[in-house]
Design an enzyme around this catalytic site. Structure first.
Site, PDB file in Angstrom:
ATOM      1  N   ASP A   1      51.478  22.177  37.830  1.00 31.56           N
ATOM      2  CA  ASP A   1      52.521  21.883  38.835  1.00 31.56           C
ATOM      3  C   ASP A   1      52.154  20.683  39.708  1.00 31.56           C
ATOM      4  O   ASP A   1      52.940  19.746  39.847  1.00 31.56           O
ATOM      5  CB  ASP A   1      52.744  23.087  39.762  1.00 31.56           C
TER       6      ASP A   1
ATOM      7  N   ARG B   1      45.229  29.618  53.800  1.00 31.19           N
ATOM      8  CA  ARG B   1      46.367  28.692  53.928  1.00 31.19           C
ATOM      9  C   ARG B   1      46.408  27.928  55.251  1.00 31.19           C
ATOM     10  O   ARG B   1      46.595  26.706  55.236  1.00 31.19           O
ATOM     11  CB  ARG B   1      47.704  29.403  53.666  1.00 31.19           C
TER      12      ARG B   1
ATOM     13  N   ASP C   1      53.073  31.682  50.319  1.00 28.38           N
ATOM     14  CA  ASP C   1      52.241  30.519  50.635  1.00 28.38           C
ATOM     15  C   ASP C   1      53.038  29.335  51.156  1.00 28.38           C
ATOM     16  O   ASP C   1      52.590  28.618  52.044  1.00 28.38           O
ATOM     17  CB  ASP C   1      51.388  30.132  49.422  1.00 28.38           C
TER      18      ASP C   1
ATOM     19  N   SER D   1      49.018  34.522  37.102  1.00 25.49           N
ATOM     20  CA  SER D   1      48.921  33.539  38.184  1.00 25.49           C
ATOM     21  C   SER D   1      47.817  34.052  39.104  1.00 25.49           C
ATOM     22  O   SER D   1      47.842  35.199  39.535  1.00 25.49           O
ATOM     23  CB  SER D   1      50.251  33.479  38.940  1.00 25.49           C
TER      24      SER D   1
HETATM   25  N1  ARG Z   1      50.237  38.012  47.451  1.00 22.45           N
HETATM   26  C1  ARG Z   1      49.134  37.305  48.029  1.00 22.45           C
HETATM   27  C2  ARG Z   1      49.528  36.651  49.309  1.00 22.45           C
HETATM   28  O1  ARG Z   1      50.692  36.443  49.540  1.00 22.45           O
HETATM   29  C3  ARG Z   1      48.499  36.333  47.075  1.00 22.45           C
HETATM   30  C4  ARG Z   1      49.349  35.136  46.719  1.00 22.45           C
HETATM   31  C5  ARG Z   1      48.790  34.251  45.652  1.00 22.45           C
HETATM   32  N2  ARG Z   1      48.662  35.012  44.434  1.00 22.45           N
HETATM   33  C6  ARG Z   1      48.597  34.538  43.201  1.00 22.45           C
HETATM   34  N3  ARG Z   1      48.404  35.406  42.280  1.00 22.45           N
HETATM   35  N4  ARG Z   1      48.710  33.291  42.906  1.00 22.45           N
HETATM   36  O2  ARG Z   1      48.692  36.311  50.088  1.00 22.45           O
END
Ligand code: ARG
Length: 387
Positions: free
Chosen positions: A13, A92, A121, A173
């Site tokens: 991406d 983040r 995110d 992912s």
């Molecule tokens: N659900 C988690 C959060 O919102 C992790 C997000 C990223 N997860 C991922 N498998 N890419 O903090």
């Protein structure tokens, strides 16, 4: 030419994004934060340049991540919906803060990320950036660009000679940093399907763990973990050490259905060996040193602290005020907790503290007892009187 600082990972991406943003008339600066994800930064840097980035920033944020994000969350016992230790969520606001700093330094007018339009995110990156630098333009091309499928992106990458690794396409992912790993998609999207063992990287299958429990002593000073088994570690090494010890005992696996900010329920698997050990131990220490009312009050705000973190509201007044309260409570949170790890379980085995409020002479049923039970009669009468 307008300048944009892109949060770059080296994946499909964000690689397509470099080229895509250039076609939209931007000079693209690639920004990478090392939060312990173990990427090959040299290789990714070359790739960013080959794809068209004018400059690459790689910042080692590991220490700051643990010291200013993970440790405060441990002091707060922050766990979202009772299960998620917030590894991704905590990283983040840190990444966004440094991305904004690079934008200021480079006099860029925009920042961009490669988050999808249905996750948490995007909210965390953009809310943090908006708070810290309201003048910056926020670009989230994945919400609007023309590609609908992964195959279309791969096609685009081939057309434009963008170097990508399509060979190791995983059905999952994932997001990883020092404090933990998040895994979703693929078969995990069916909440009835048990996660296959192949998805785990930080933790061993409890069935394959040692047949003897492993003990580990954690020493805290004012709520901050400083020693493991009597040996002093810096913040980053301490977390790594506990990931190793917890991981080999299968500690820290979580399977949950969680409520995302955008209203969707999603199924996610987590690995948090160090977090599980540290927060369990920290709570045990607090049980010894905090007075009852402070402890109960603090238990009320732990889930709120976790929510703020999850919601991307790290840089808000309430979060700072909670930190002030929590830090005050940690003045007595000094001591050692002994944990017993065994095939996925993580339980307390002992605790001691110079600030302990546990008084054996009050608690004992033996002959050292100094508690006067006759006083209880009056206490009970007055306690129940209003009813
Ligand atoms: N659900 C988690 C959060 O919102 C992790 C997000 C990223 N997860 C991922 N498998 N890419 O903090």
């Amino acid at each position: 030419m307008k300048k944009v600082v892109l949060a770059y990972s080296g994946g499909l991406d964000t690689s397509c994004l470099i080229r895509w943003l250039k076609d939209k008339g931007y000079e693209v600066i690639a920004f990478m934060a090392d939060v312990g994800q173990g990427s090959d930064f040299k290789k990714i840097e070359k790739r960013a340049i080959a794809t068209g980035a004018s400059k690459v920033y790689i910042l080692d944020l590991k220490k700051e991540f643990v010291q200013d994000y993970v440790f405060p969350a441990i002091k707060a016992n922050a766990v979202y919906e009772g299960k998620y230790f917030l590894a991704t969520a905590l990283s983040r606001p840190l990444i966004a803060k440094h991305q904004v700093n690079v934008a200021k330094k480079e006099k860029a007018t925009a920042i961009a990320h490669g988050c999808t339009g249905k996750g948490n995110d995007q909210v965390r990156f953009e809310v943090t950036a908006k708070i810290l630098a309201p003048h910056l333009e926020l670009l989230a091309p994945l919400r609007t660009w023309e590609f609908k499928t992964r195959e279309q992106e791969i096609e685009y990458a081939h057309q434009h000679k963008i170097p990508i690794d399509v060979s190791k396409k995983s059905p999952y992912s994932t997001d990883i940093n020092l404090y933990g790993r998040s895994i979703e998609c693929g078969v995990l999207e069916d909440p009835w399907v048990e996660p296959p063992d192949e998805i785990y990287l930080m933790t061993r299958d409890p069935l394959k763990c040692p047949n003897r429990p492993e003990y580990v002593d954690i020493e805290f000073i004012r709520g901050v973990p400083v020693k493991v088994n009597g040996k002093t570690y810096g913040p980053v090494d301490l977390v790594l050490k506990l990931n190793e010890i917890g991981g080999r005992n299968g500690v820290g696996r979580v399977d949950m259905v969680e409520n995302r900010l955008v209203g969707i329920k999603s199924r996610e698997i987590y690995e948090n060996p160090a977090g599980t050990i540290l927060i369990t131990a920290h709570k045990e220490l607090e049980a010894m040193v905090l007075d009852r009312e402070t402890l109960h009050y603090k238990e009320l705000i732990s889930p709120r602290y976790a929510e703020l973190t999850y919601y991307g509201l790290w840089e808000t007044p309430l979060k700072a005020q909670m930190d002030a309260f929590i830090n005050k409570t940690q003045e007595r949170a000094t001591g050692i907790v002994r944990m017993k790890l065994f095939k996925g379980s993580c339980n307390v085995a002992g605790r001691k503290s110079p600030f302990s409020r546990y008084k054996e002479e009050l608690a004992t049923y033996g002959d050292k007892d100094i508690f006067d039970p006759k006083l209880s009669e009056g206490f009970i009468r007055i306690w129940g009187m209003p009813y």
